[in-house]
Design a protein around this motif. Structure first.
Motif, PDB file in Angstrom:
ATOM      1  N   PRO A   1       0.731  -1.125  -0.234  1.00  0.00           N
ATOM      2  CA  PRO A   1       0.051  -0.093  -0.103  1.00  0.00           C
ATOM      3  C   PRO A   1       0.679   1.189  -0.055  1.00  0.00           C
ATOM      4  O   PRO A   1       0.504   2.288  -0.686  1.00  0.00           O
ATOM      5  N   PHE A   2       1.913   1.210   0.863  1.00  0.00           N
ATOM      6  CA  PHE A   2       2.639   2.423   0.940  1.00  0.00           C
ATOM      7  C   PHE A   2       3.531   2.720  -0.616  1.00  0.00           C
ATOM      8  O   PHE A   2       3.426   3.979  -1.031  1.00  0.00           O
ATOM      9  N   VAL A   3       3.738   1.637  -1.003  1.00  0.00           N
ATOM     10  CA  VAL A   3       4.650   1.656  -2.388  1.00  0.00           C
ATOM     11  C   VAL A   3       3.452   2.411  -3.598  1.00  0.00           C
ATOM     12  O   VAL A   3       3.778   3.376  -4.270  1.00  0.00           O
ATOM     13  N   THR A   4       2.311   1.891  -3.384  1.00  0.00           N
ATOM     14  CA  THR A   4       1.125   2.160  -4.301  1.00  0.00           C
ATOM     15  C   THR A   4       0.941   3.645  -3.996  1.00  0.00           C
ATOM     16  O   THR A   4       0.885   4.510  -5.041  1.00  0.00           O
TER      17      THR A   4
ATOM     18  N   THR B   1       3.284   2.746  -9.404  1.00  0.00           N
ATOM     19  CA  THR B   1       1.828   2.335  -8.876  1.00  0.00           C
ATOM     20  C   THR B   1       1.340   1.044  -9.399  1.00  0.00           C
ATOM     21  O   THR B   1       0.857   0.052  -8.478  1.00  0.00           O
ATOM     22  N   VAL B   2       1.590   0.711 -10.790  1.00  0.00           N
ATOM     23  CA  VAL B   2       1.507  -0.459 -11.382  1.00  0.00           C
ATOM     24  C   VAL B   2       2.025  -1.775 -10.488  1.00  0.00           C
ATOM     25  O   VAL B   2       1.567  -2.727 -10.377  1.00  0.00           O
ATOM     26  N   ILE B   3       3.307  -1.488 -10.158  1.00  0.00           N
ATOM     27  CA  ILE B   3       4.118  -2.509  -9.757  1.00  0.00           C
ATOM     28  C   ILE B   3       3.586  -2.646  -8.206  1.00  0.00           C
ATOM     29  O   ILE B   3       3.209  -3.756  -7.591  1.00  0.00           O
ATOM     30  N   GLY B   4       3.256  -1.631  -7.512  1.00  0.00           N
ATOM     31  CA  GLY B   4       2.834  -1.670  -6.255  1.00  0.00           C
ATOM     32  C   GLY B   4       1.350  -2.610  -6.145  1.00  0.00           C
ATOM     33  O   GLY B   4       1.100  -3.515  -5.139  1.00  0.00           O
ATOM     34  N   ILE B   5       0.431  -2.396  -7.027  1.00  0.00           N
ATOM     35  CA  ILE B   5      -0.893  -3.109  -7.315  1.00  0.00           C
ATOM     36  C   ILE B   5      -0.645  -4.306  -7.638  1.00  0.00           C
ATOM     37  O   ILE B   5      -1.287  -5.149  -6.958  1.00  0.00           O
ATOM     38  N   TRP B   6       0.342  -4.692  -8.442  1.00  0.00           N
ATOM     39  CA  TRP B   6       0.417  -6.007  -8.904  1.00  0.00           C
ATOM     40  C   TRP B   6       0.866  -6.830  -7.847  1.00  0.00           C
ATOM     41  O   TRP B   6       0.519  -7.960  -7.547  1.00  0.00           O
ATOM     42  N   GLY B   7       1.918  -6.324  -6.790  1.00  0.00           N
ATOM     43  CA  GLY B   7       2.257  -7.037  -5.581  1.00  0.00           C
ATOM     44  C   GLY B   7       1.350  -7.373  -4.838  1.00  0.00           C
ATOM     45  O   GLY B   7       1.141  -8.249  -3.863  1.00  0.00           O
ATOM     46  N   TRP B   8       0.428  -6.099  -4.595  1.00  0.00           N
ATOM     47  CA  TRP B   8      -0.546  -6.068  -3.448  1.00  0.00           C
ATOM     48  C   TRP B   8      -1.489  -7.001  -3.962  1.00  0.00           C
ATOM     49  O   TRP B   8      -1.952  -7.988  -2.993  1.00  0.00           O
TER      50      TRP B   8
END
Lengths: 639, 205, 333
Positions: free
Chosen positions: A591-594, A620-627
């Motif tokens: 969440p923090f990264v996104t 953002t895309v990486i953050g959501i992907w990981g999430w």
């Protein structure tokens, strides 16, 4: 009524196992990765309080400038940024986040749940709020604060008239904040719908939870309109679009329609949760349940729905057709009814109950006086010719401060005295609380009551100075004195809180004899909230003697102790019948990264260096992907 | 004790067959889509507001009424693209991973083709008018651009599903994310129909 | 228990006296509670009615609170259940009745406001600028700024337009406010039933000097009004002294003429106010300062010190030129 024996017994049975599962690690990683609603809620409260202080100091500067006519402490440039930031900060960065902070801490506790439905989304919402808030506030340091007023009318805020970065900060900052508020709203609705304790059917949901849910629906429908408005203004300013300029087919009044279509529901987004707070405090200090609970629920919903149908009353002087004005005048009068129902429900509950006066209740009584005063001037504004004489004058400044300070700040102050013991584990000083209340009440009224007169004597709003001899001098001076008194009163509460954190008496589970489930936990609650999920028997689980008994009786029921992992409990939407456990996520940085990615996008657009925005989009895309990347272990079957 | 409390507290209650409600994630997706559609609704409302406030010709002088060939192609590419996605979603419910991958891939291709055709449409239209020409242009590019951005995000979501499926993370028992992304895609399709009606068809009336 | 009886009229009277007492200065009346014409008087009537109702509502709600504070405290008191019906009565039935009455009163005044404007004697145009008011009397061929004269007893239509952003035309002693919106042609009317000076101010935030965008409406008895029209509709009063004549030359040759018009000279600029009869106006800068020699000198030299942010740049003139210019402008009656 102080320590809840059933809670102790339940924790004795399974507390240690649950702590091992639920406790978040200490240290820096956890600070960024937490998904615990209590920690996130506390953060919202703290950050919102910080913005309240900023906005309050902005107000003090303005009141000091206005104490005397033709004063030159502030330039018009500075003053215009101050009044814009004051309104924007109070409404967007203090009021709703503060109330959402209380919602965050209390909704899961009040419904007997272990956390929100989407703990990571919760964390994400906070980070986006914090970054938006600091973006907008920091702009003052660069002399680039918004200066078009908090409702930013065009054409003034178009590039031709306000070329500085201020309005760009406003548009981008609010677009970013809108994401946070929407995330919070979705979370509240789904949590309240799916995770209520067994037995908590809809007619047993506490008023505060109802008010947060209704507010969240308002957010879902109102914020998109504001977002479109701000996006259009940004496009006009940055790339020469023509939504609002007449010469190319646009229309300045479109801005106003879109803004107030959001703006009026926004005042209910602010007031409804605060009214929910009042509904939480009144029964406890009147020692009886609220009168007419079903009417209260319907009034909350009714206010929200009708709230979408009154926006033109902010535009009565714009020159719209008389038929439209008559319609919106009628609607604006009708919306008084649900508000009145709530006022009389509280008043009658208090009159029939046994009144116990403690600081939280003092603030509620103060709320009743102040909010009613704001409400009656609101009725006056629903009448078109009266509105046309008093809108945009100090009379309306008086009105909205009475409804906002009375309707939101007084309940928030009451809520702090009521729930901080639960949140922090420390009691606040009752003596300091009473002093704070009386000084705040005096200071508030001295500051804002004369503004009614001043407005009728012809003083317009948003003026950085005024001439002597128009009959305004004495009132302005009194108001400035009142503002300083108000400052002292508020500072007393701040001091009270800080002192309590350091050395306040330890708070028991249920210091006030409260009726709802948050009082069935320790102060502060254990990381897992409830060792054994209670089965709810009534609207007053702490008072009905059966609910608490289930916490002991179900100690060995795996579907109530839920020790098999980090689990919540899904119950049916309407009746609260237990269904199956829900897996809840561990702490994570996604969440923090996104949120960081979104901030980069915002900065890129703001500064016009779009490379930053592209990089931010990637993050953002990486953050959501990981999430969202599915786990290797089995998940629940889909619906 | 009320009957509800009895039902949930008597021994064996947890084993009782209760029709399961939707996952929280499903509700979250639906609520998100509601608010997302509200954004489009506000944009379309602004379109009609400015059109009727203008009280003059629409499109404004110098701009032709929108041609209908490209929008027709775009519609044929986008709206039916939901069908392979539904087929894929039903497939993975039965554990047919191959069907999932095939269906999602087909939807992806149709969606990508949509964006490609939209690119050519923009290239053509920009010669006639741009977003900074007048309010009509601003509205056209805002509405179709925001929708195109949604298609792009949808493609990213479909790619995500493909990646997860190929990595074996989506199975018969664990495929909720497919449904959520499918809901998003179907909503983007439905919004497209409203956009066609507003932006392309209504000026002909 | 009889509370001390203060009649509404006494309260109203006291407040108005207080208000007027705190007024003073040459600005004129700017109070909605001191109406000088039906436009404001009807609304002042609404205010007093609403104020009375509000006091009653407040007292009723606080009655419950005081009741509880005095009679429902202490360990001997037992909370009583119920109250639902009372909530419906107090929260629904009574408010509906009151609000219907309020709505009716509002509709009545709204209709009257509209019909009064139909009987106007003539129309004037007021065009909003950042941060001053252009005033035109097309029928009388008058162009002036920041000052409006109307004949006592006859309504005048005011057509509102703006050159830039949204402004709002508000002269509280005479009339409620109406916005000046780009692309909209709004109209209001003014009617004074006795002579006097009535101050107004822009009431929609319009940028840096929103606070400094004032104007005055002067209601004249018919003979005085006709005389004013006769004077204003003509070209400028020709300068008689040598210094004033020199001043006119300064005006025409310096940058003054590029922004200001003085009919009867070569100066025809339209960015700033028309100054043909500037000498007869009582204030300058849209009400920010009195129109006397000292202020005018300071304004011309550097108006930024008087009204920071206004759109008139400083005018570097040597003292001789400035003095002539002042002599000239003072004579433009």
């Amino acid at each position: 009524m102080t320590t809840v024996a059933e809670r102790v017994s339940a924790e004795h049975a399974v507390g240690e196992q649950l702590t091992a599962i639920w406790e978040e690690s200490p240290g820096l990683h956890s600070w960024f990765a937490t998904v615990d609603h209590k920690r996130i809620g506390r953060r919202y409260l703290f950050t919102a309080a910080l913005f309240f202080v900023f906005a309050g100091l902005e107000a003090m500067a303005m009141r000091t400038q206005l104490a005397r006519p033709d004063e030159h402490l502030l330039t018009p440039e500075a003053y215009n940024q101050l009044f814009t930031l004051h309104g924007t900060t109070m409404i967007f960065l203090f009021a709703t986040p503060m109330l959402f902070g209380f919602g965050n801490v209390l909704v899961p506790l009040m419904i007997g749940a272990r956390d929100m439905a989407f703990p990571r989304l919760n964390a994400f919402g906070y980070w986006v709020f914090a970054s938006s808030g600091f973006l907008m506030s920091a702009s003052l340091l660069f002399g680039a604060a918004p200066d078009g007023g908090w409702f930013s009318y065009v054409p003034l805020t178009e590039k031709a008239y306000l070329p500085g970065a201020g309005t760009d900060v406003y548009c981008v900052g609010l677009l970013l904040l809108g994401i946070s508020t929407t995330a919070g709203a979705i979370n509240f609705i789904v949590t309240a719908l799916t995770m209520r304790a067994p037995g908590m059917s809809l007619n047993r949901v506490p008023m505060f939870v109802w008010s947060i849910v209704v507010t969240s629906f308002l957010v879902l429908f109102a914020l998109p309109v504001l977002n479109v408005d701000n996006a259009m203004l940004f496009l006009d300013r940055r790339w020469g679009y023509h939504f609002f300029d007449r010469a190319h087919g646009g229309d300045a009044v479109l801005w106003q329609h879109l803004f107030w279509l959001f703006g009026h529901p926004d005042v209910y987004i602010i007031v409804l949760p605060a009214l929910g707070i009042v509904s939480s405090i009144v029964p406890v200090f009147a020692r009886r349940p609220l009168a007419a609970y079903p009417l209260l629920v319907l009034s909350t919903i009714g206010t929200g729905v009708i709230g979408f149908g009154v926006w033109v009353h902010h535009m009565f002087a714009v020159g719209l057709p008389q038929l439209a004005l008559s319609f919106f005048s009628a609607a604006s009068l009708i919306i008084t009814i649900p508000a009145g129902i709530q006022i009389f429900s509280w008043a009658i509950t208090i009159a029939l109950g046994r009144l116990v006066v403690r600081t939280p209740m003092l603030f509620v009584l103060g709320f009743l006086a102040v909010f009613v005063m704001g409400g009656v001037t609101g009725v006056m504004f629903a009448v078109v010719p009266f509105d046309q004489q008093t809108t945009d004058s100090y009379f309306v400044v008086a009105h909205f401060h009475y409804v906002l300070f009375g309707g939101a700040v007084f309940p928030i102050l009451g809520a702090l005295y009521f729930w901080l013991p639960k949140i922090t584990g420390r009691m606040l000083s009752e003596r300091l609380g009473r002093w704070s209340f009386w000084i705040v009440l005096l200071g508030f009224n001295l500051t804002f009551l004369p503004m009614h007169i001043q407005g009728l004597l012809g003083m317009p709003r948003r003026v950085y100075t005024y001439q002597s001899g128009l009959g305004w001098d004495l009132w302005n001076m009194l108001e400035t004195i009142g503002a300083y008194i108000l400052l002292v009163g508020l500072a007393l509460t701040l001091f009270n809180i800080l002192r309590s954190l350091r050395s306040g008496p330890v708070a028991p589970d249920n210091p006030w004899g409260g009726e709802s489930l948050e009082w069935a936990t320790s102060s502060p609650p254990a990381p897992y909230n409830f060792a054994v999920v209670p089965t709810v028997h009534s609207l007053h689980p702490m008072w009905d003697e059966q609910t608490l008994a289930t916490m002991v009786a179900d100690r060995d029921d795996p579907e109530r102790a839920l020790t098999d992992g980090k689990l919540g409990l899904r119950t049916s939407d309407l009746d609260g019948i237990a269904e199956h456990p829900l897996e809840l996520p561990e702490e994570t940085l996604t969440p923090f990264v996104t949120a960081a990615g979104l901030l980069a996008i915002a900065l890129g657009f703001l500064l016009g260096h779009y490379v930053i925005a592209y990089v931010g989009a990637g993050i953002t895309v990486i953050g959501i992907w990981g999430w969202q990347w599915p786990k290797r272990e089995p998940q629940e079957a889909s619906a | 004790m009320t009957s509800v409390a009895e039902a949930v507290t008597r021994p064996g209650a947890a084993a009782r067959e209760v029709p399961a409600g939707r996952r929280p994630g499903w509700w979250g997706t639906v609520l998100f889509l509601l608010t997302d559609v509200a954004v489009f609704a506000a944009m379309l409302a602004s379109y009609f507001y400015l059109r009727f406030a203008a009280n003059s010709e629409w499109p404004p002088a110098g701009i032709e009424v929108p041609k209908l060939l490209k929008p027709a192609i775009l519609t044929v590419l986008l709206v039916p693209s939901s069908i392979p996605l539904i087929w894929a979603d039903l497939g993975i419910k039965k554990g047919q991973r191959g069907r999932l991958i095939a269906g999602v891939s087909l939807t992806f291709l149709m969606g990508a083709a949509f964006l490609g055709v939209q690119y050519t449409e923009y290239a053509e239209k920009l010669k006639e008018y741009g977003p900074s020409s007048n309010a009509y242009g601003s509205l056209f590019y805002l509405i179709t651009g925001w929708h195109g951005f949604h298609v792009l995000v949808g493609l990213l979501g479909l790619a995500f599903v493909l990646a997860a499926a190929i990595s074996g993370r989506i199975t018969k028992h664990h495929h909720a994310r497919v449904r959520m992304i499918a809901l998003f895609w179907h909503t983007v399709d439905a919004v497209w129909i409203a956009i066609v009606a507003t932006v392309y068809l209504s000026p002909h009336l | 228990m009889a509370a001390s009886r203060i009649s509404a009229r006494t309260v109203r009277g006291s407040l108005v006296l207080l208000g007027i007492g705190l007024l003073g200065g040459c600005g004129g009346r700017q109070s909605a509670l001191d109406p000088a014409g039906p436009g404001a008087r009807r609304i002042a009537g609404l205010w007093w009615g609403f104020f009375a109702i509000s006091v009653v509502v407040f007292v009723v709600v606080m009655f419950f609170v005081l009741w509880a504070l005095v009679l429902r405290r202490g360990p001997d008191v037992t909370p009583r259940p119920g109250g639902d019906r009372a909530v419906v009565l107090a929260g629904v039935v009574v408010p509906v009745l009151v609000l219907v009455g309020v709505y009716g009163a509002g509709l009545h005044v709204m209709t009257e406001q509209r019909t009064t404007g139909h009987k106007a004697a003539f129309a004037i145009d007021v065009i909003g600028h950042d941060w001053w008011w252009e005033v035109r009397y097309p029928d009388q061929r008058i162009v002036t700024a920041n000052e409006i004269h109307i004949p006592v007893g006859r309504p005048v239509t005011v057509r509102l337009a703006t050159k830039d952003v949204i402004h709002s035309f508000w002269v509280p002693s005479l009339q409620s406010k109406t916005d000046l919106v780009p692309g909209k042609s709004n109209e209001t009317w003014l009617l004074a039933d006795h002579a006097g000076r009535f101050r107004g101010q822009c009431a929609e935030y319009c940028g840096l000097q929103h606070a400094g965008m004032g104007f005055v409406v002067i209601a004249d008895p018919p003979a005085v009004f006709d005389a004013w029209v006769a004077q204003e509709s003509g070209d400028r009063t020709a300068p008689t002294t040598a210094s004033a004549q020199r001043g006119e030359q300064v005006f025409e040759s310096q940058s003054c003429a590029s922004c200001h018009t003085i009919r009867g000279t070569t100066a025809g600029g339209t960015l700033g106010p028309d100054l043909t009869h500037f000498g007869s106006r009582s204030t300058l800068g849209a009400g920010v300062a009195p129109n006397d020699r000292g202020w005018l000198g300071g304004w011309i030299a550097n108006s930024q010190t008087v009204k920071p942010g206004n759109l008139m740049p400083p005018q570097p003139l040597d003292p001789q030129e400035l003095r002539s210019l002042l002599d000239y402008l003072e004579g433009l009656k």
